[in-house]
Design an enzyme around this catalytic site. Structure first.
Site, short mmCIF file in Angstrom:
data_model
loop_
_atom_site.label_atom_id
_atom_site.label_comp_id
_atom_site.label_asym_id
_atom_site.label_seq_id
_atom_site.Cartn_x
_atom_site.Cartn_y
_atom_site.Cartn_z
N GLU A 144 0.88 -1.16 0.00
CA GLU A 144 0.00 0.00 0.00
C GLU A 144 0.92 1.22 0.00
OE1 GLU A 144 -2.87 1.04 3.31
OE2 GLU A 144 -4.11 -0.31 2.10
N ASP A 196 -3.65 9.70 10.88
CA ASP A 196 -2.40 9.00 11.13
C ASP A 196 -1.79 9.38 12.46
OD1 ASP A 196 -2.20 7.38 8.84
OD2 ASP A 196 -1.58 9.10 7.64
#
Length: 286
Positions: free
Chosen positions: A65, A76
């Site tokens: 990915e 994140d």
């Protein structure tokens, strides 16, 4: 890492496409889930990343990915955010650079597929979506995950991807409303990214990944595409727990990024250090 769509599902149906082959190998009874690893393009620098990706193929990793780095991701944790910042500070890892990288390395891969992650605001919003999707497909990406796509553009995105023959990765939280999870599953043509819990990347669900079994079972009714589980997956035991939940693949993000950072800080060969990491998290085949 992706920001799942937690908005209420709509009843509109968009055109989808079917991947030419399953993104992750079919699991045998009692077999282990496939392995997907998340990295930011440019961390390590693209020449080193090329060697690393070829190594992933040698090791039989099912999916990379690969994110086009973007700053200040709200989903994140600090590890991935620092990685993106390192890549951006080095330069040379914009969307066009990353597509050139994919076009160069993809023909040399026989087992590893590349799912490109691109942020809408930073990488795609200023481009024509149909043309950008066509360029991503032409570069050789095997799938596309658009981070923070505005809901109003969902059907256009799915239609553009179908026209380009580019499978899409869709996302949902494990605790998203049922209708939202069902819609995400129905539109997944590369794989469905099931985010283990609401929070930032790098944090694990309190009940453990194996507790997602009922959610995985429910999602099977809405898709024939693979289901991959991410967030908080960092060890071999976590990967095994994802498999126990019935998912097809485990996605390791923050721990993979941290392994790259540690190798660079120690002055080690990043590719060989990352090979050790891959072998440490991959369960033995039954």
């Amino acid at each position: 890492m992706p920001r799942p769509d937690t908005a209420t599902a709509t009843t509109a149906t968009a055109t989808t496409t079917t991947a030419p082959a399953p993104f992750f190998p079919a699991r045998r009874p009692g077999g282990v889930p496939g392995l997907a690893l998340f990295l930011n393009a440019g961390d390590p620098p693209l020449p080193q990343l090329r060697e690393l990706v070829l190594m992933l193929d040698e090791e039989g990793v099912a999916c990379l990915e690969l994110a086009v780095p973007f700053p200040d991701s709200v989903t994140d944790g600090p590890v991935v955010r620092r990685s993106a910042r390192r890549a951006l500070d080095r330069g040379g890892a914009g969307l066009d650079d990353v597509l050139g990288f994919v076009a160069d390395v993809r023909p040399h891969l026989t087992r590893t597929r590349i799912a490109l992650l691109a942020d809408w605001r930073y990488s795609l919003g200023h481009r024509d979506l149909t043309a950008a999707t066509r360029d991503i497909a032409a570069a050789g990406a095997d799938g596309l995950l658009v981070h923070a796509l505005p809901p109003r553009l969902r059907e256009e995105h799915l239609g553009s991807a179908a026209e380009a023959g580019l499978p899409v990765v869709t996302t949902c939280y494990a605790n998203s409303p049922y209708e939202t999870r069902a819609e995400a599953a129905a539109h997944a043509s590369a794989y469905l990214y099931l985010v283990a819990h609401y929070g930032r990347s790098g944090t694990a669900p309190a009940a453990g990944h194996a507790a997602l079994a009922q959610t995985v079972t429910e999602l099977r009714a809405h898709t024939t595409s693979p289901i991959a589980v991410g967030f908080g997956v960092s060890t071999r035991q976590h990967v095994e727990a994802v498999g126990a939940a019935g998912a097809d693949a485990a996605i390791i993000g923050s721990a993979a990024v941290a392994a790259v950072a540690a190798a660079q800080e120690a002055g080690r060969d990043v590719t060989e250090a990352f090979r050790e990491f891959v072998r440490s998290v991959r369960p033995a085949q039954s």
